[in-house]
Scaffold this motif. Structure first.
Motif, mmCIF file in Angstrom:
data_model
loop_
_atom_site.group_PDB
_atom_site.id
_atom_site.type_symbol
_atom_site.label_atom_id
_atom_site.label_comp_id
_atom_site.label_asym_id
_atom_site.label_seq_id
_atom_site.Cartn_x
_atom_site.Cartn_y
_atom_site.Cartn_z
ATOM 1 N N PRO A 1 0.883 -1.226 -0.221
ATOM 2 C CA PRO A 1 -0.073 -0.010 0.118
ATOM 3 C C PRO A 1 0.811 1.162 -0.001
ATOM 4 C CG PRO A 1 -0.756 -1.706 1.684
ATOM 5 C CD PRO A 1 0.465 -2.040 1.055
ATOM 6 N N THR A 2 0.274 2.548 -0.864
ATOM 7 C CA THR A 2 1.341 3.557 -0.807
ATOM 8 C C THR A 2 1.162 4.217 0.495
ATOM 9 O OG1 THR A 2 -0.830 4.844 -1.624
ATOM 10 C CG2 THR A 2 0.584 3.895 -3.205
ATOM 11 N N ALA A 3 1.938 5.260 0.890
ATOM 12 C CA ALA A 3 1.567 5.986 1.973
ATOM 13 C C ALA A 3 0.344 6.666 2.102
ATOM 14 C CB ALA A 3 2.698 7.163 1.959
ATOM 15 N N GLN A 4 -0.250 7.107 1.129
ATOM 16 C CA GLN A 4 -1.556 7.746 1.209
ATOM 17 C C GLN A 4 -2.539 6.728 1.626
ATOM 18 O OE1 GLN A 4 -1.779 9.678 -2.718
ATOM 19 N NE2 GLN A 4 -1.847 11.553 -1.830
ATOM 20 N N GLU A 5 -2.452 5.515 0.970
ATOM 21 C CA GLU A 5 -3.321 4.323 1.189
ATOM 22 C C GLU A 5 -3.249 4.066 2.737
ATOM 23 O OE1 GLU A 5 -3.836 2.064 -2.974
ATOM 24 O OE2 GLU A 5 -2.072 1.743 -1.662
ATOM 25 N N ARG A 6 -2.149 3.894 3.278
ATOM 26 C CA ARG A 6 -2.060 3.398 4.672
ATOM 27 C C ARG A 6 -2.416 4.580 5.666
ATOM 28 N NH1 ARG A 6 3.183 2.050 2.764
ATOM 29 N NH2 ARG A 6 4.117 3.915 3.773
ATOM 30 N N ALA A 7 -2.260 5.922 5.024
ATOM 31 C CA ALA A 7 -2.789 6.903 6.117
ATOM 32 C C ALA A 7 -4.338 6.818 6.120
ATOM 33 C CB ALA A 7 -2.174 7.937 5.638
ATOM 34 N N ALA A 8 -4.990 6.845 4.921
ATOM 35 C CA ALA A 8 -6.272 6.762 4.817
ATOM 36 C C ALA A 8 -6.945 5.559 5.493
ATOM 37 C CB ALA A 8 -6.941 6.470 3.302
ATOM 38 N N ILE A 9 -6.281 4.277 5.417
ATOM 39 C CA ILE A 9 -6.793 3.189 6.344
ATOM 40 C C ILE A 9 -6.761 3.658 7.622
ATOM 41 C CG2 ILE A 9 -6.299 0.774 6.854
ATOM 42 C CD1 ILE A 9 -5.458 0.447 4.055
ATOM 43 N N GLU A 10 -5.738 4.089 8.199
ATOM 44 C CA GLU A 10 -5.498 4.263 9.775
ATOM 45 C C GLU A 10 -6.259 5.563 10.111
ATOM 46 O OE1 GLU A 10 -1.130 5.117 9.760
ATOM 47 O OE2 GLU A 10 -0.662 3.148 10.267
ATOM 48 N N LYS A 11 -6.550 6.377 9.633
ATOM 49 C CA LYS A 11 -7.421 7.524 9.665
ATOM 50 C C LYS A 11 -8.904 7.160 9.936
ATOM 51 C CE LYS A 11 -9.301 11.948 8.183
ATOM 52 N NZ LYS A 11 -9.235 13.120 7.286
ATOM 53 N N ARG A 12 -9.370 6.211 8.923
ATOM 54 C CA ARG A 12 -10.765 5.648 8.837
ATOM 55 C C ARG A 12 -10.910 4.679 10.216
ATOM 56 N NH1 ARG A 12 -13.594 3.549 3.488
ATOM 57 N NH2 ARG A 12 -15.702 3.117 4.330
ATOM 58 N N LEU A 13 -9.875 3.883 10.581
ATOM 59 C CA LEU A 13 -10.229 2.944 11.726
ATOM 60 C C LEU A 13 -9.977 3.637 13.047
ATOM 61 C CD1 LEU A 13 -8.677 -0.359 10.376
ATOM 62 C CD2 LEU A 13 -11.005 0.434 10.491
ATOM 63 N N ALA A 14 -9.301 4.755 12.909
ATOM 64 C CA ALA A 14 -9.037 5.603 14.125
ATOM 65 C C ALA A 14 -10.191 6.523 14.723
ATOM 66 C CB ALA A 14 -7.670 6.376 13.968
ATOM 67 N N ALA B 1 -16.142 0.207 14.294
ATOM 68 C CA ALA B 1 -14.956 0.033 13.631
ATOM 69 C C ALA B 1 -14.961 -1.068 12.755
ATOM 70 C CB ALA B 1 -13.854 -0.031 14.702
ATOM 71 N N LEU B 2 -15.523 -2.203 13.229
ATOM 72 C CA LEU B 2 -15.570 -3.538 12.489
ATOM 73 C C LEU B 2 -16.412 -3.306 11.162
ATOM 74 C CD1 LEU B 2 -16.274 -5.854 15.688
ATOM 75 C CD2 LEU B 2 -14.253 -5.587 14.072
ATOM 76 N N GLU B 3 -17.553 -2.529 11.337
ATOM 77 C CA GLU B 3 -18.337 -2.316 10.179
ATOM 78 C C GLU B 3 -17.536 -1.256 9.158
ATOM 79 O OE1 GLU B 3 -21.715 -2.753 9.259
ATOM 80 O OE2 GLU B 3 -22.523 -3.298 11.282
ATOM 81 N N GLU B 4 -16.664 -0.557 9.672
ATOM 82 C CA GLU B 4 -15.693 0.262 8.720
ATOM 83 C C GLU B 4 -14.873 -0.524 8.188
ATOM 84 O OE1 GLU B 4 -15.689 3.419 7.571
ATOM 85 O OE2 GLU B 4 -17.569 4.033 8.830
ATOM 86 N N THR B 5 -14.245 -1.478 8.773
ATOM 87 C CA THR B 5 -13.175 -2.273 8.273
ATOM 88 C C THR B 5 -13.714 -2.901 7.188
ATOM 89 O OG1 THR B 5 -11.977 -2.568 10.551
ATOM 90 C CG2 THR B 5 -11.645 -4.073 8.756
ATOM 91 N N SER B 6 -14.983 -3.845 7.298
ATOM 92 C CA SER B 6 -15.776 -4.661 6.194
ATOM 93 C C SER B 6 -15.785 -3.666 5.049
ATOM 94 C CB SER B 6 -17.008 -5.154 6.827
ATOM 95 O OG SER B 6 -17.465 -6.140 5.879
ATOM 96 N N ALA B 7 -16.435 -2.517 5.128
ATOM 97 C CA ALA B 7 -16.567 -1.742 4.155
ATOM 98 C C ALA B 7 -15.327 -1.423 3.459
ATOM 99 C CB ALA B 7 -17.464 -0.337 4.619
ATOM 100 N N LEU B 8 -14.310 -1.055 4.110
ATOM 101 C CA LEU B 8 -13.001 -0.456 3.685
ATOM 102 C C LEU B 8 -12.605 -1.573 2.833
ATOM 103 C CD1 LEU B 8 -10.766 1.635 3.839
ATOM 104 C CD2 LEU B 8 -9.901 0.303 5.946
ATOM 105 N N LEU B 9 -12.696 -2.830 3.180
ATOM 106 C CA LEU B 9 -11.930 -3.849 2.701
ATOM 107 C C LEU B 9 -12.630 -4.186 1.200
ATOM 108 C CD1 LEU B 9 -11.285 -6.738 5.519
ATOM 109 C CD2 LEU B 9 -9.696 -5.222 3.795
ATOM 110 N N SER B 10 -14.212 -3.992 1.128
ATOM 111 C CA SER B 10 -14.833 -3.924 -0.062
ATOM 112 C C SER B 10 -14.329 -3.022 -0.886
ATOM 113 C CB SER B 10 -16.090 -3.707 0.311
ATOM 114 O OG SER B 10 -17.025 -3.762 -0.782
ATOM 115 N N ASP B 11 -14.134 -1.630 -0.247
ATOM 116 C CA ASP B 11 -13.823 -0.747 -1.196
ATOM 117 C C ASP B 11 -12.498 -0.788 -1.820
ATOM 118 O OD1 ASP B 11 -16.172 0.719 -0.629
ATOM 119 O OD2 ASP B 11 -15.299 1.997 0.900
ATOM 120 N N LEU B 12 -11.590 -1.291 -0.976
ATOM 121 C CA LEU B 12 -10.058 -1.334 -1.581
ATOM 122 C C LEU B 12 -10.042 -2.399 -2.583
ATOM 123 C CD1 LEU B 12 -8.224 -0.960 2.055
ATOM 124 C CD2 LEU B 12 -8.108 0.466 0.095
#
Length: 347
Positions: free
Chosen positions: A91-104, A112-123
């Motif tokens: 993952p790029t630095a931008q992608e890593r930052a976006a993932i960490e921001k969304r889960l934080a 957070a679990l709902e967000e994780t499932s949706a995040l994995l789908s988007d990615l």
């Protein structure tokens, strides 16, 4: 379903095999000899390429879905590619930052679990799945309220503020007792304990005649404990998001496969059982097509990773499911990074 080892292939065969797999994963369509001979190809004539393609097909690594069509990898071919040839794209630095921001983002862990499932789908462009951590919060309070003549609403409040509502069916006669008495009794026995621990205390007191409850109250308490503990053990523990991603344009030509996959996803308990197999893994698990019986008919792939709390204990599993032409090189490290980020969020 093991194919030949990579060392059995010539350099030329390995290169052509790699280009076919990467081309198929990129476009979702078979790759022909003309495309391989074109600009950026292997620098061989179409006739020479066809000879190598025939060899790879004979070895069970490639298949031709139609006469005179290009080749696509078999499940054995995909397994060889994923295990021995794939170069992951971190993952790029931008992608890593976006993932960490969304889960934080603040809020209950369920969000957070709902967000994780949706995040994995988007990615991934597929369906995201998260198996909820097995946790038994310690309770602080239990309250019972009559909903109607045969139902009682139980509100279980955890020490961490987590609230669960459960509905209990009871005989009409039971509602004539004091729900407040039963609530106070349950709160006193469950405070500071998990539901399983509280159930053991209540059962011991009632069976020993030390409950200080009348018969109707004892019946209500016993029914509640029995129902809640069974419900906790059997309730679905899987969050799935992004099923609509499976209905892309390429799926229209293979609608039966997609319908089969969506049916499989409806059976969350079976999918959760599959993900359970990844709990004990030290790293990522990748199931390709019929390697897993659950998805053998839909010909789907699952990429799953355990996620851990800050103490290193495995508390759940997350991953994605989609067609076998998933972009493994991108999705695998993305799932791994998301698992590590969720672990930090759990604390």
């Amino acid at each position: 379903m093991n194919g030949p080892p990579l060392s059995d292939l010539s350099d030329r065969a390995r290169e052509i095999f790699r280009l076919v797999v990467e081309g198929y994963l990129d476009t979702g369509t078979p790759v022909g000899s003309k495309a391989l001979a074109g600009e950026g190809g292997v620098g061989l004539s179409p006739a020479s390429i066809r000879s190598v393609l025939a060899e790879l097909e004979q070895r069970g690594l490639l298949a031709a879905p139609h006469t005179s069509a290009g080749r696509m990898p078999t499940e054995s071919g995909l397994r060889l590619f994923v295990d021995a040839m794939m170069q992951v794209a971190e993952p790029t630095a931008q992608e890593r930052a976006a993932i960490e921001k969304r889960l934080a983002e603040p809020g209950p862990i369920e969000r957070a679990l709902e967000e994780t499932s949706a995040l994995l789908s988007d990615l991934s462009g597929a369906a995201g799945m998260v198996m909820v951590p097995r946790r038994e919060p310690r309770l602080s309070q239990v309250s019972l309220t009559a909903l109607d003549a045969n139902r009682v609403l139980a509100v279980l409040v955890g020490e961490d503020g987590h609230v669960e509502n459960r509905i209990l069916s009871v005989p009409t006669a039971v509602l004539g007792v004091s729900l407040e008495q039963a609530s106070n009794y349950l709160t006193a026995r469950s405070s500071g304990r998990t539901l399983a621990e509280a159930a053991a205390v209540v059962e011991q007191e009632i069976s020993g005649g030390r409950s200080a409850l009348d018969e109707a109250s004892r019946d209500l308490v016993s029914r509640g404990i029995a129902t809640w503990t069974t419900d906790t053990a059997e309730r679905p523990v899987l969050i799935v998001r992004g099923q609509a991603n499976l209905l892309d344009e390429s799926a229209l030509s293979d609608i039966e496969r997609v319908r089969s996959l969506l049916d499989d996803l409806e059976n969350k308990q079976s999918v959760a059982t599959l993900l359970e197999n990844a709990r004990d893994a030290d790293a990522m698990r990748i199931f390709i097509g019929s390697e897993n019986r659950l998805f053998s008919l839909s010909g789907s792939s699952v990429i799953a990773s355990p996620y851990r709390d800050r103490e290193g204990k495995v508390v759940g599993v997350l991953g994605v499911i989609g067609p076998t032409r998933l972009n493994y090189a991108r999705v695998v490290p993305m799932v791994d990074f998301t698992a590590r980020s969720l672990g930090k969020r759990l604390g």
